[in-house]
Structures are given as C-alpha cells and as structure tokens.
Design an enzyme around this catalytic site. Structure first.
Site, short mmCIF file in Angstrom:
data_model
loop_
_atom_site.label_atom_id
_atom_site.label_comp_id
_atom_site.label_asym_id
_atom_site.label_seq_id
_atom_site.Cartn_x
_atom_site.Cartn_y
_atom_site.Cartn_z
N ILE A 197 0.86 -1.18 0.00
CA ILE A 197 0.00 0.00 0.00
C ILE A 197 0.90 1.24 0.00
O ILE A 197 1.67 1.44 0.95
CB ILE A 197 -0.93 0.00 1.24
N GLU A 198 0.84 1.98 -1.08
CA GLU A 198 1.73 3.14 -1.21
C GLU A 198 1.00 4.44 -0.86
O GLU A 198 -0.23 4.50 -0.81
CB GLU A 198 2.29 3.18 -2.64
N GLU A 246 4.09 -7.86 2.87
CA GLU A 246 4.34 -8.74 4.02
C GLU A 246 3.85 -8.08 5.31
O GLU A 246 3.35 -8.75 6.22
CB GLU A 246 5.85 -9.02 4.16
N CYS A 267 12.04 -7.55 1.38
CA CYS A 267 13.01 -6.49 1.69
C CYS A 267 13.58 -6.72 3.10
O CYS A 267 13.04 -7.51 3.89
CB CYS A 267 12.35 -5.12 1.59
N CYS A 299 11.15 -6.21 6.00
CA CYS A 299 10.14 -7.27 6.12
C CYS A 299 10.76 -8.57 6.60
O CYS A 299 10.10 -9.36 7.28
CB CYS A 299 9.39 -7.46 4.80
N1 THU Z 1 7.53 -4.19 -1.64
C1 THU Z 1 6.83 -5.13 -0.95
O1 THU Z 1 5.61 -5.05 -0.84
N2 THU Z 1 7.52 -6.16 -0.39
C2 THU Z 1 8.87 -6.33 -0.49
O2 THU Z 1 9.42 -7.21 0.13
C3 THU Z 1 9.64 -5.45 -1.38
C4 THU Z 1 8.97 -4.21 -1.80
C5 THU Z 1 6.79 -3.07 -2.24
C6 THU Z 1 7.00 -1.76 -1.55
C7 THU Z 1 6.66 -0.78 -2.66
O3 THU Z 1 5.26 -0.55 -2.64
C8 THU Z 1 7.02 -1.52 -3.93
O4 THU Z 1 7.18 -2.88 -3.57
C9 THU Z 1 8.30 -1.03 -4.59
O5 THU Z 1 9.34 -0.99 -3.69
#
Ligand code: THU
Length: 129
Positions: free
Chosen positions: A41-42, A53, A84, A87
């Site tokens: 969710i951005e 996650e 990432c 997470c």
């Molecule tokens: N993102 C994730 O949802 N999970 C990860 O483990 C890596 C990155 C999302 C965050 C952001 O909305 C988009 O991917 C680009 O970074």
C-alpha cells in the site's frame, strides 16, 4: 504450497501501488491452517507506504497470531521476489527460523527457503523483554 501462492497472488491483485507500479502479494499460513494475506500500500509521501508482508502480518496479528508454518511472496514484475530487509526482520519477529518462505513468480513457487536463511545473524529482541 500452491494454494498459499494463490492466496498471495489474489492479495497482489488488491495492491495499491500507483507510484512504483510494482504490485506485491504475501500470504501467511499458521500451523493450524489459518491464512492471512496482504498487498503493498503506497502513499504519495513515498516513505509512508508499506509492504505486502507487513499488511499480511497485520492481518495475522488481528486474526489471533499463532505459530507460522509458511509464507508465500509474489510480485507481478519480478520472477522471484525476496522480501526487503525490513520485512525480513518483521517476519522473523513472528515466524521461527524454520518457517518456510516460498519465493514465487506469477505461476507458482520458484524456490523454497527458510526465514533463518533469509535473515542470518538477525537482531533478536529476547534481551529487550
Ligand atoms: N515491496 C513489498 O511489498 N515487499 C517487499 O518485500 C519489497 C517491496 C513493495 C513496496 C513498494 O510498494 C514496492 O514494492 C516497490 O518498492
């Protein structure tokens, strides 16, 4: 395994990622069979957005928590996404080192690793308790 991937992919379809255009989905299954999923969710103020996650973990906590058996992660635009760093730390807070982590492409599980493999030498909060 494949059904958990399907839950992650279904969650990914709900991603709100208008800025990165990088939808991600995650699904967590507890040892008693409950499944909790989430999408990224951005937010226009970019650092305020969060990962799939993290959404899944929020649902897992609100659903009562419990022992985590396996986790699936999928991203529309990446053949084999790995969580990432942030997470990895969040997942390791609730999932044991032996919990399985399924890294997926858009068709299914590509590789299976453990949380311990994803976060070796991770910081543990035991001493803080
Ligand atoms: N993102 C994730 O949802 N999970 C990860 O483990 C890596 C990155 C999302 C965050 C952001 O909305 C988009 O991917 C680009 O970074």
């Amino acid at each position: 395994m494949h059904d958990l991937f399907l839950s992650a992919r279904e969650a990914m379809s709900k991603a709100y990622a208008p800025y990165s255009k990088f939808p991600v989905g995650a699904a967590i299954r507890t040892t008693d069979g409950r499944v909790f999923s989430g999408c990224n969710i951005e937010v226009a103020s970019y650092p305020e957005g969060w990962c799939a996650e993290t959404t899944a973990l929020g649902h897992y906590i609100m659903g009562g928590g419990g022992e985590i058996a396996e986790i699936a992660v999928v991203a529309e635009r990446m053949a084999r996404i790995t969580p990432c760093g942030g997470c990895r730390q969040r997942l390791a807070e609730f999932a044991g080192a032996d919990a399985k982590l399924y890294l997926c492409d858009d068709a299914g599980v590509v590789e299976t690793v453990t949380i311990g493999q994803m976060l070796p030498y991770g910081f543990e909060g035991k001493i803080l308790k």
